[in-house]
Each structure stands twice: as C-alpha cells, then as structure tokens.
Design a protein around this motif. Structure first.
Motif, PDB file in Angstrom:
ATOM      1  N   LEU A 141       0.830  -1.203   0.000  1.00 48.90           N
ATOM      2  CA  LEU A 141       0.000   0.000   0.000  1.00 48.90           C
ATOM      3  C   LEU A 141       0.867   1.256   0.000  1.00 48.90           C
ATOM      4  O   LEU A 141       0.636   2.174  -0.788  1.00 48.90           O
ATOM      5  CB  LEU A 141      -0.935   0.003   1.206  1.00 48.90           C
ATOM      6  CG  LEU A 141      -1.831   1.228   1.368  1.00 48.90           C
ATOM      7  CD1 LEU A 141      -2.787   1.350   0.193  1.00 48.90           C
ATOM      8  CD2 LEU A 141      -2.591   1.155   2.679  1.00 48.90           C
ATOM      9  N   THR A 144      -4.374  -2.952  -3.150  1.00 50.78           N
ATOM     10  CA  THR A 144      -4.059  -3.630  -1.897  1.00 50.78           C
ATOM     11  C   THR A 144      -5.191  -4.571  -1.482  1.00 50.78           C
ATOM     12  O   THR A 144      -4.939  -5.692  -1.040  1.00 50.78           O
ATOM     13  CB  THR A 144      -3.777  -2.605  -0.782  1.00 50.78           C
ATOM     14  OG1 THR A 144      -2.646  -1.820  -1.177  1.00 50.78           O
ATOM     15  CG2 THR A 144      -3.488  -3.282   0.539  1.00 50.78           C
ATOM     16  N   ALA A 193      -5.150   1.658  -2.777  1.00 53.86           N
ATOM     17  CA  ALA A 193      -6.088   0.985  -1.864  1.00 53.86           C
ATOM     18  C   ALA A 193      -6.827  -0.148  -2.568  1.00 53.86           C
ATOM     19  O   ALA A 193      -6.986  -1.239  -2.010  1.00 53.86           O
ATOM     20  CB  ALA A 193      -7.074   1.992  -1.289  1.00 53.86           C
ATOM     21  N   GLY A 246      -3.531   7.268  -4.108  1.00 53.92           N
ATOM     22  CA  GLY A 246      -3.917   6.514  -2.912  1.00 53.92           C
ATOM     23  C   GLY A 246      -5.115   5.620  -3.165  1.00 53.92           C
ATOM     24  O   GLY A 246      -5.187   4.498  -2.662  1.00 53.92           O
ATOM     25  N   SER A 251       1.115   3.661  -3.217  1.00 53.29           N
ATOM     26  CA  SER A 251       0.680   5.051  -3.019  1.00 53.29           C
ATOM     27  C   SER A 251       1.736   6.017  -3.537  1.00 53.29           C
ATOM     28  O   SER A 251       1.416   7.011  -4.208  1.00 53.29           O
ATOM     29  CB  SER A 251       0.416   5.328  -1.540  1.00 53.29           C
ATOM     30  OG  SER A 251      -0.692   4.604  -1.093  1.00 53.29           O
TER      31      SER A 251
END
Length: 67
Positions: free
Chosen positions: A19, A44, A41, A37, A23
């Motif tokens: 993550l 992930t 996410a 992000g 990011s």
C-alpha cells in the motif's frame, strides 16, 4: 504447516508494505495523492484477498516439504 493466523498476519503486513509503495508510485505517476492513494487501496484490497487464497492453497501442496 502454517496456521491461518500466521498467514493472515503475513498477508496484512505484506499488503501494508504494498500500500505504501503503490501510493508513492501512484502519486509520482498521477501527481495526485487522492488518485494515487485510491488506486493503491484498490490494488491492496485485491492483492490481500489473492495472497490469502494463494498461501492457503500452498499449504495443501506437499511438494518440496521435508516432513
């Protein structure tokens, strides 16, 4: 044999590392922390589920074990 708890902890820690990495890559490529992000996410979440399945399947494979 690995316990489910150990597999879960390994998966969560690996996903957190991914993550953070994704990011930063997303931020670098898009210039947007929000977009980068969000992409990280989603990646992930998918990766965590696939990793858990992958690890549990490998617990069933006897090949290469010294028992």
């Amino acid at each position: 044999m690995e316990t489910r708890a150990r597999t879960l902890v390994k998966a969560i820690l690996w996903s957190l590392l991914g993550l953070v990495t994704m990011s930063l890559v997303g931020l670098a490529l898009t210039g947007s922390a929000m977009l980068g992000g969000g992409m990280a996410a989603i990646n992930t979440g998918i990766g965590l589920v696939l990793y858990l399945i992958y690890e549990r399947v490998w617990t069933l494979v006897r090949w290469g074990r010294n028992v």
